[in-house]
Write a protein that holds these residues in place. Structure first.
Motif, mmCIF file in Angstrom:
data_model
loop_
_atom_site.group_PDB
_atom_site.id
_atom_site.type_symbol
_atom_site.label_atom_id
_atom_site.label_comp_id
_atom_site.label_asym_id
_atom_site.label_seq_id
_atom_site.Cartn_x
_atom_site.Cartn_y
_atom_site.Cartn_z
ATOM 1 N N MET A 34 0.751 -0.998 -0.179
ATOM 2 C CA MET A 34 -0.049 -0.054 -0.059
ATOM 3 C C MET A 34 0.872 1.310 0.046
ATOM 4 S SD MET A 34 -2.891 -1.373 -0.142
ATOM 5 C CE MET A 34 -3.856 0.199 0.056
ATOM 6 N N THR A 35 0.376 2.199 -0.841
ATOM 7 C CA THR A 35 1.329 3.179 -0.823
ATOM 8 C C THR A 35 0.203 4.752 -0.930
ATOM 9 O OG1 THR A 35 2.669 2.339 -2.255
ATOM 10 C CG2 THR A 35 3.055 4.565 -2.142
ATOM 11 N N TRP A 36 0.884 5.870 -0.254
ATOM 12 C CA TRP A 36 0.254 7.172 -0.489
ATOM 13 C C TRP A 36 0.721 7.840 -1.322
ATOM 14 C CZ3 TRP A 36 -4.505 8.347 1.538
ATOM 15 C CH2 TRP A 36 -5.012 7.708 2.545
ATOM 16 N N TYR A 37 0.060 8.375 -2.441
ATOM 17 C CA TYR A 37 0.769 9.442 -3.189
ATOM 18 C C TYR A 37 -0.057 10.761 -2.950
ATOM 19 C CZ TYR A 37 2.894 5.723 -5.831
ATOM 20 O OH TYR A 37 3.764 4.627 -6.348
ATOM 21 N N ARG A 38 0.715 12.039 -3.625
ATOM 22 C CA ARG A 38 -0.078 13.046 -3.420
ATOM 23 C C ARG A 38 0.234 13.827 -4.783
ATOM 24 N NH1 ARG A 38 3.371 16.241 1.400
ATOM 25 N NH2 ARG A 38 5.418 16.559 0.106
ATOM 26 N N ALA A 49 4.315 8.152 0.993
ATOM 27 C CA ALA A 49 4.691 7.024 1.813
ATOM 28 C C ALA A 49 4.298 5.662 1.317
ATOM 29 C CB ALA A 49 4.426 7.121 3.353
ATOM 30 N N GLY A 50 5.130 4.503 1.583
ATOM 31 C CA GLY A 50 4.513 3.156 1.124
ATOM 32 C C GLY A 50 4.861 2.134 2.452
ATOM 33 N N LEU A 51 4.158 1.177 2.392
ATOM 34 C CA LEU A 51 4.132 0.009 3.373
ATOM 35 C C LEU A 51 3.966 -1.367 2.538
ATOM 36 C CD1 LEU A 51 4.487 -0.542 6.209
ATOM 37 C CD2 LEU A 51 2.017 0.056 6.830
ATOM 38 N N ALA A 60 9.089 9.661 1.304
ATOM 39 C CA ALA A 60 9.927 10.670 0.687
ATOM 40 C C ALA A 60 10.527 11.574 1.776
ATOM 41 C CB ALA A 60 8.564 11.502 -0.249
ATOM 42 N N ASP A 61 11.394 11.991 1.223
ATOM 43 C CA ASP A 61 12.411 12.853 2.170
ATOM 44 C C ASP A 61 11.791 14.026 2.583
ATOM 45 O OD1 ASP A 61 15.542 12.568 0.084
ATOM 46 O OD2 ASP A 61 14.701 11.234 1.643
#
Length: 125
Positions: A34-38, A49-51, A60-61
């Motif tokens: 699962m990943t959050w993108y924006r 962020a990914g898990l 992301a930095d």
């Protein structure tokens, strides 16, 4: 039918916090990374962020130390805790589920790639 439904977005002041949720249905959630993108105004979509199914997280930095991704396989949900929000965090946040073709707990599953509709996060005073 596969659905990823994000919630928890809204308007928050700089320095504030929000917790995004993504509820999945129609998929075997425990087999998916699962990943959050924006995607901010005028910007390209970027990974936040990914898990993985194994519990490995990456960020992301720009959000390290401020955002935390987590998942609850029993609730078919992934979360993004966002602290110390800044105006540059303003974006539509998307949930993404991905699975490579292969065996998971002894069962074969095909490749999967799904997106949610997104939830707006606005950081402004």
């Amino acid at each position: 039918q596969v659905q990823l439904v994000e919630s928890g977005g809204g308007l928050v002041q700089p320095g504030g916090s929000l917790r995004l949720s993504c509820a999945a249905s129609g998929i075997i959630f425990s087999t998916c990374d699962m990943t959050w993108y924006r995607q901010g105004p005028g910007k390209q979509r970027e990974l936040v962020a990914g898990l993985t199914i194994g519990g490995s997280a990456n960020y992301a930095d720009s959000v390290k130390g401020r955002f935390t991704i987590s998942r609850d396989n029993d609730k078919n949900s992934v979360y993004l805790q966002m602290n110390s929000l800044q105006p540059e965090d303003t974006a539509v946040y998307y949930c993404h589920a991905e699975r490579s073709t292969g065996f998971y707990s002894g069962k074969w599953f095909p490749r999967a790639n799904y997106w949610g509709q997104g939830t707006q996060v606005t950081v402004s005073s």
